[in-house]
Structures are given as C-alpha cells and as structure tokens.
Design an enzyme around this catalytic site. Structure first.
Site, PDB file in Angstrom:
ATOM      1  N   ASP A  50       0.922  -1.352  -0.040  1.00 13.54           N
ATOM      2  CA  ASP A  50       0.103   0.030   0.092  1.00 13.54           C
ATOM      3  C   ASP A  50       0.655   1.285  -0.001  1.00 13.54           C
ATOM      4  O   ASP A  50       1.964   0.959   0.686  1.00 13.54           O
ATOM      5  CB  ASP A  50      -1.042  -0.143   0.951  1.00 13.54           C
ATOM      6  CG  ASP A  50      -2.000   0.989   1.826  1.00 13.54           C
ATOM      7  OD1 ASP A  50      -1.423   1.915   0.942  1.00 13.54           O
ATOM      8  OD2 ASP A  50      -3.820   1.083   2.136  1.00 13.54           O
ATOM      9  N   ALA A  73      -2.076   4.710  -9.681  1.00 12.21           N
ATOM     10  CA  ALA A  73      -2.475   4.247  -8.337  1.00 12.21           C
ATOM     11  C   ALA A  73      -3.093   5.662  -7.512  1.00 12.21           C
ATOM     12  O   ALA A  73      -2.522   6.799  -7.189  1.00 12.21           O
ATOM     13  CB  ALA A  73      -1.465   3.546  -7.354  1.00 12.21           C
ATOM     14  N   ALA A  74      -4.787   5.622  -7.749  1.00 11.29           N
ATOM     15  CA  ALA A  74      -5.523   7.109  -7.580  1.00 11.29           C
ATOM     16  C   ALA A  74      -6.685   6.616  -7.162  1.00 11.29           C
ATOM     17  O   ALA A  74      -7.353   5.151  -7.808  1.00 11.29           O
ATOM     18  CB  ALA A  74      -5.217   8.040  -8.386  1.00 11.29           C
ATOM     19  N   TYR A 145     -11.431  15.832  -5.888  1.00 15.13           N
ATOM     20  CA  TYR A 145     -10.136  14.997  -7.138  1.00 15.13           C
ATOM     21  C   TYR A 145      -9.305  16.324  -7.378  1.00 15.13           C
ATOM     22  O   TYR A 145      -8.089  15.492  -7.990  1.00 15.13           O
ATOM     23  CB  TYR A 145     -11.439  14.318  -7.769  1.00 15.13           C
ATOM     24  CG  TYR A 145     -10.389  13.073  -9.054  1.00 15.13           C
ATOM     25  CD1 TYR A 145      -9.663  12.340  -8.424  1.00 15.13           C
ATOM     26  CD2 TYR A 145     -10.800  13.417 -10.620  1.00 15.13           C
ATOM     27  CE1 TYR A 145      -8.732  12.353  -9.712  1.00 15.13           C
ATOM     28  CE2 TYR A 145     -10.344  13.042 -11.263  1.00 15.13           C
ATOM     29  CZ  TYR A 145      -9.535  12.334 -10.457  1.00 15.13           C
ATOM     30  OH  TYR A 145      -8.002  11.643 -11.893  1.00 15.13           O
ATOM     31  N   LYS A 149      -5.318  15.754  -7.190  1.00 11.06           N
ATOM     32  CA  LYS A 149      -4.026  15.552  -8.876  1.00 11.06           C
ATOM     33  C   LYS A 149      -3.351  16.438  -9.076  1.00 11.06           C
ATOM     34  O   LYS A 149      -1.961  16.305  -9.070  1.00 11.06           O
ATOM     35  CB  LYS A 149      -5.025  14.728 -10.701  1.00 11.06           C
ATOM     36  CG  LYS A 149      -5.766  13.450  -9.950  1.00 11.06           C
ATOM     37  CD  LYS A 149      -5.294  12.693  -9.617  1.00 11.06           C
ATOM     38  CE  LYS A 149      -4.195  12.278 -10.338  1.00 11.06           C
ATOM     39  NZ  LYS A 149      -3.904  10.362 -10.142  1.00 11.06           N
ATOM     40  N   PHE A 173      -8.496  12.547 -20.775  1.00 10.61           N
ATOM     41  CA  PHE A 173      -9.882  12.855 -20.516  1.00 10.61           C
ATOM     42  C   PHE A 173     -10.459  11.728 -21.223  1.00 10.61           C
ATOM     43  O   PHE A 173     -10.783  10.901 -21.855  1.00 10.61           O
ATOM     44  CB  PHE A 173      -9.934  13.899 -21.710  1.00 10.61           C
ATOM     45  CG  PHE A 173      -9.129  15.189 -21.560  1.00 10.61           C
ATOM     46  CD1 PHE A 173     -10.193  16.261 -20.966  1.00 10.61           C
ATOM     47  CD2 PHE A 173      -8.033  15.640 -21.395  1.00 10.61           C
ATOM     48  CE1 PHE A 173     -10.119  17.563 -21.728  1.00 10.61           C
ATOM     49  CE2 PHE A 173      -7.415  17.348 -21.378  1.00 10.61           C
ATOM     50  CZ  PHE A 173      -8.283  17.879 -21.381  1.00 10.61           C
ATOM     51  N   ARG A 215     -18.360  15.588 -23.808  1.00  9.37           N
ATOM     52  CA  ARG A 215     -17.302  15.192 -23.261  1.00  9.37           C
ATOM     53  C   ARG A 215     -16.463  14.284 -24.403  1.00  9.37           C
ATOM     54  O   ARG A 215     -16.971  14.082 -25.268  1.00  9.37           O
ATOM     55  CB  ARG A 215     -16.862  14.717 -21.884  1.00  9.37           C
ATOM     56  CG  ARG A 215     -18.137  14.958 -20.629  1.00  9.37           C
ATOM     57  CD  ARG A 215     -16.973  16.126 -20.171  1.00  9.37           C
ATOM     58  NE  ARG A 215     -17.400  16.222 -18.985  1.00  9.37           N
ATOM     59  CZ  ARG A 215     -18.109  17.722 -18.691  1.00  9.37           C
ATOM     60  NH1 ARG A 215     -18.394  17.759 -19.378  1.00  9.37           N
ATOM     61  NH2 ARG A 215     -18.568  17.926 -17.359  1.00  9.37           N
ATOM     62  N   ALA A 275     -27.385  18.374 -14.180  1.00  9.97           N
ATOM     63  CA  ALA A 275     -25.501  18.573 -12.813  1.00  9.97           C
ATOM     64  C   ALA A 275     -25.403  19.308 -13.074  1.00  9.97           C
ATOM     65  O   ALA A 275     -25.120  20.439 -13.752  1.00  9.97           O
ATOM     66  CB  ALA A 275     -25.211  17.162 -12.949  1.00  9.97           C
TER      67      ALA A 275
END
Length: 321
Positions: A50, A73-74, A145, A149, A173, A215, A275
């Site tokens: 970990d 890893a994220a 988030y 990053k 993306f 998107r 949203a």
C-alpha cells in the site's frame, strides 16, 4: 527498461502493464492487496504494498532502483471526493510523496534517477471557458479529486527540479473501452453504466438534464501507448505536461446512441435534473502528438463502445451457469 507500474490492478494500470511488457520492458506491477490481484502477463513481477504504508513499500523493495515509474495508483471519483476529501488527499498526495521518497532512496543506492510518468486528469483545469483546453490553461480545480491530482503533479514536478527524477504528467480525458482482459467495470461512469442497461443488468440509465453535456473519450489502449511514449520523453531534472485526448467532443446523447448502434439494443432512459458540471471539456492534444508522436488511433466512440461491449459479453459468457 526496468519499469514499476503502480495501480496495476486498475483498469488503466492493467493495460499499461501489458503494453509495457509487450514492448519488451521488465515490468514490476505494484498491487495494493492480494484481493485486487489482476491477471498479469507472463514475466511481469507482482509485488503487494500500500502506498500509504512505508514499511510495506520497503518490504516490496520499491527502493531497488527502477529506470522508470508509471504512477497510476489513485482514487478517481469526483462526487466521492466531495464527500470524503481527506481520503482523496491522503491517497493521491501522500501516496505520491511516499513513492517519491522510496524512489529517492533507490537513486541514492543505485545512482539511477528514474523517469516518473504521473497519471493525472483534466479535472485539474476546473471549468475553463477556452475549448479545446491547452496545457497552458491555468489549473483551477473545483473539487477534491482535481485538487489532489494537481497537488500530486506539483510534488512530482518539484522533485524533478532537484534532478532526482525526470517527470512527465499525462492529463487524461475520460479513458474508456477495453483491451485484452481489462475493461472498465465502474458503473459510476457513463459507458459501463449504459452497457449495463443494454445487457439487462440494470433497468434504466439516468440522464442529467437534456444529455447535451460534451466530453471526449480516449481508448484505454491509446492511453497506454502514451505512457509507453512518455518513458523516454525527459531526462532527470526536467518535467513536461501533456494532455492526452482526441479533441473530439461527444455528448451524453451521442454516447447512448453509439451504445444502441453497437449493441443493437435499447438503452432505456430516465430524465433527471441537470447536474452542476462543466458543459464541455475537450482537450487540445496537439503538443503530445507533435513532441512524442502519439496518436489516438482507436478512439472513435463506436470503437470504444464496441471493445467494451465485446469484453463484457466475453466475460459474461465465461461465467459458469
């Protein structure tokens, strides 16, 4: 090259691991737990640790002296990060710092300063008015988030400035599709959710507003090729940032139409309130094409959906009944 891939049990990490191994690199896959162990290609070494546990990283010999690291890893869910921001900063930032510390120890022993290729996100840009978005757009993340990053990016690029590593930041993306045995099973994302309705696993797909939000979607195999190209993009002491996208915007309605076209099945919809989200996020990826020779050869929406559907149906047919 001796390459470490973190997050190798994940969707993108699994494809990157395979791509590097096929290209002839000596790959070590870092996996957080035995329960998440993926199917690895022959010759790929798996180590379990970990990133938040320095003792586990030491036991896995992450300080052995790698030539390069693909750091994938994220935690990646936007809405989840808004509910639990500290967890996102812990995993995405502290995990990155722990990794950099271990790599620094490895450099002190081996004399090898690795190239670190960090998987980042268009989320660092926030809600820019300029579209397509260039790398020169000032970051302005609007949730934990994206902010975590960006902080990971800063840790990597500042470490590169010391000469202890070289750094390449890849801002992706909307990675989608499937490659080999690896597919995206996260139904919080649009394509897996739509395919779940098409296959009958779920009853309806919830459309926020009128489905006009745009998107862009990049095939996971194209993304993996970008990591492969980035391994030799910089020398120690240097850092570069590249967008990894197609420049082609696709609306939610267009994605659902592609799912119906590819599968030959209806995706039943239910309308939900709009949203709060950017109306458009599209990348200017001209720089990575010009400087690294990378191209998104598989990233049409129909190809992405078809590969994801083929992988999902193959997996379903393999399940004993």
């Amino acid at each position: 090259m001796r390459v470490l891939v973190t997050g190798a049990a994940g969707f993108v990490g699994g494809v990157v691991t395979d791509t590097l191994a096929i290209a002839g690199h000596q790959v070590t896959a870092l996996i957080r737990s035995e329960e998440s162990s993926p199917r690895l290609m022959p010759g790929v070494e798996a180590v379990i640790a970990d990133l938040l546990d320095v003792r586990e990283l030491a036991a896995a010999r992450i300080d052995r002296g790698f030539d390069a690291v693909c750091h994938l890893a994220a935690l990646t869910r936007v809405r989840e990060s808004q509910r639990d921001p500290l967890r996102y900063f812990s995993v995405n930032v502290t995990g990155t710092v722990n990794l950099l510390n271990m790599l620094e120890r490895g450099t002190e022993v081996s004399g090898v300063a690795p190239v670190v290729v960090l998987g980042s996100s268009c989320a660092v840009y926030g809600v820019p008015e300029r579209q397509p978005i260039p790398e020169t757009q000032p970051p302005a993340p609007t949730h934990a988030y994206g902010a975590s990053k960006l902080a990971a990016e800063q840790a990597v690029t500042h470490q590169a400035a010391t000469g202890r590593i070289g750094a390449v930041v890849l801002r992706s993306f909307n990675v989608a599709g499937a490659a080999g045995v690896h597919s995206d099973n996260d139904q919080s994302r649009i394509i897996p959710a739509a395919l779940a309705v098409a296959s009958g696993v779920c009853e309806v797909f919830g459309v926020n507003g009128d489905g006009a939000v745009i998107r862009e979607y990049v095939h996971v195999a194209d993304i993996a090729d970008a990591y492969l190209a980035a391994l030799t993009a910089v020398r120690p002491g240097r850092s570069e940032i590249f967008n990894v996208g197609t420049g082609v915007g696709v609306s939610v309605a267009d994605v659902l139409a592609a799912v119906e076209r590819v599968t030959g099945r209806t995706v039943r919809r239910v309308r939900r309130p709009p949203a709060v989200e950017p109306p458009m996020l599209v990348a200017d990826s001209s720089r990575i094409r010009a400087e690294l020779g990378w191209h998104s050869t598989r990233s049409t929406i129909d190809r992405i959906v078809a590969d994801a559907w083929d992988c999902a149906t193959a997996r379903a047919s393999a399940v004993p009944r």
